[in-house]
Write a protein that holds these residues in place. Sequence first.
Motif, PDB file in Angstrom:
ATOM      1  N   LYS A  48      -1.281  -5.469   1.962  1.00 27.92           N
ATOM      2  CA  LYS A  48      -2.530  -6.053   1.981  1.00 27.92           C
ATOM      3  C   LYS A  48      -2.338  -7.494   1.774  1.00 27.92           C
ATOM      4  CE  LYS A  48      -6.030  -3.962  -0.055  1.00 27.92           C
ATOM      5  NZ  LYS A  48      -6.831  -3.288  -1.361  1.00 27.92           N
ATOM      6  N   ASN A  77     -10.023  -3.999   4.753  1.00 28.84           N
ATOM      7  CA  ASN A  77      -9.744  -3.153   5.874  1.00 28.84           C
ATOM      8  C   ASN A  77      -8.605  -3.629   6.690  1.00 28.84           C
ATOM      9  OD1 ASN A  77     -11.853  -1.399   5.455  1.00 28.84           O
ATOM     10  ND2 ASN A  77     -13.255  -2.803   6.516  1.00 28.84           N
ATOM     11  N   ARG A 129       1.226  -3.832   9.737  1.00 29.32           N
ATOM     12  CA  ARG A 129       1.978  -2.907  10.322  1.00 29.32           C
ATOM     13  C   ARG A 129       3.515  -3.492  10.133  1.00 29.32           C
ATOM     14  NH1 ARG A 129       0.594  -1.126  16.101  1.00 29.32           N
ATOM     15  NH2 ARG A 129       1.770  -2.821  16.426  1.00 29.32           N
ATOM     16  N   LYS A 134       0.945  -1.116   0.083  1.00 30.31           N
ATOM     17  CA  LYS A 134      -0.002  -0.018   0.041  1.00 30.31           C
ATOM     18  C   LYS A 134       0.770   1.181   0.007  1.00 30.31           C
ATOM     19  CE  LYS A 134      -3.725  -0.421   2.498  1.00 30.31           C
ATOM     20  NZ  LYS A 134      -4.794  -0.667   3.833  1.00 30.31           N
ATOM     21  N   GLU A 165      -4.541  -5.103   7.385  1.00 29.82           N
ATOM     22  CA  GLU A 165      -3.262  -4.902   6.830  1.00 29.82           C
ATOM     23  C   GLU A 165      -2.122  -5.059   8.040  1.00 29.82           C
ATOM     24  OE1 GLU A 165      -3.840  -0.424   6.329  1.00 29.82           O
ATOM     25  OE2 GLU A 165      -3.157  -0.094   8.379  1.00 29.82           O
ATOM     26  N   ARG A 185       2.077   0.108   4.278  1.00 27.79           N
ATOM     27  CA  ARG A 185       1.628  -1.227   4.972  1.00 27.79           C
ATOM     28  C   ARG A 185       1.083  -2.307   3.991  1.00 27.79           C
ATOM     29  NH1 ARG A 185      -1.223   0.380  10.522  1.00 27.79           N
ATOM     30  NH2 ARG A 185       0.077   1.759  11.517  1.00 27.79           N
ATOM     31  N   HIS A 212      -7.075  -1.410   9.680  1.00 22.71           N
ATOM     32  CA  HIS A 212      -6.915  -0.024   9.442  1.00 22.71           C
ATOM     33  C   HIS A 212      -7.240   1.176  10.119  1.00 22.71           C
ATOM     34  CE1 HIS A 212      -5.798   3.261   6.769  1.00 22.71           C
ATOM     35  NE2 HIS A 212      -6.967   3.768   6.932  1.00 22.71           N
TER      36      HIS A 212
END
Length: 351
Positions: A88, A141, A145, A82, A143, A86, A122
């Motif tokens: 997906k 929604n 980190r 992304k 992800e 982050r 998220h």
Amino acid sequence: MTYPNSQDTLEVIKKLVSIPSPSGNTSEVIGFVEKFLAEYNVETKRNRKGGLIATIQGKNQKNHRMLTAHVDTLGAIVKEIKPSGRLKLDLIGGFKYNSIEGEYCEIETSSGKKITGTILMHQTTVHVYKNAGTAERNQENMEVRIDEKVHTADEIRLLGIEVGDFVSFDPRVQVLPNGYIKSRHLDDKASVGILLQLMKQIQTDKIELPYTTHFLISNNEEIGYGGNSNITPETVEYLAVDMGAMGDGQSTDEYTVSICVKDASGPYHYAFRKKLVELANANKIGYKLDIYPFYGSDASAAIRSGHDIIHGLIGPGIDSSHAYERTHISSIENTTKLLYHYVQSEMVEYK
């Protein structure tokens, strides 16, 4: 008569669940199994799919048995990097995003570098997002980190992370003094540990099996085709050793061996199931008969592939399957005992 030591089995299971092995990336854990069996002079070979076949010769080499357990686990793969820095995810195996929310994970790059992270919504921050609790837990929604100072997709790629990299989940394994073991991936590494200890016992005690017996450690079960090949033409009985599913309406528990009557693929072989029940009753082994409504095994995959075999399914009862799972040493012991007697028993006349 000496059964495999259950404390040793728990230690093996603990080691197995600690080795990342999402379906599609299982070479490290297969290597562990290979090395374990080599110490006890068990003949092994790898198939082209990356699974491991162990063989112990028996008196009767005309009719064979095969037992299987799978070492691949649920996991994920990087779908998209992304712009925020982050990741997906795309899921590997049949589970829901809510079961991995807040979980620590590890990304393995194509070069072998391993980078840690955390799987989060998220909209996690309740002080910012009004819908933090109600937003759907889905691919859009959720992800990863990354535990690095990254804020852009380019910075992620500089770490070596790219689309297609495998993501494994922290097992958080604990073996408790009261006999419980809780961890991710007890499906099906608990069963793999049981089979490894069984083979060790056969070799250590120089037990002569009545039939040549193959042990397939499969590595694609979670995606549907782990145990559907490398079945010798001589194989008559094919027994999958996989978790017993628990929940409302189920009889399976964490303390007995679960003998599956039927799953989503249909009924398991009736005479084979009755033979397993007879062995359990004769040897005072705690068991439960059960149906798993949304379940398929390596044995059902083998049947679908067209193999002319007698198929069955047993395993330890596992609570909260495909999430943070738990079982008890009693279930490990009862499963081990049934397998110990089964591999030394005579085949039933199937008509």
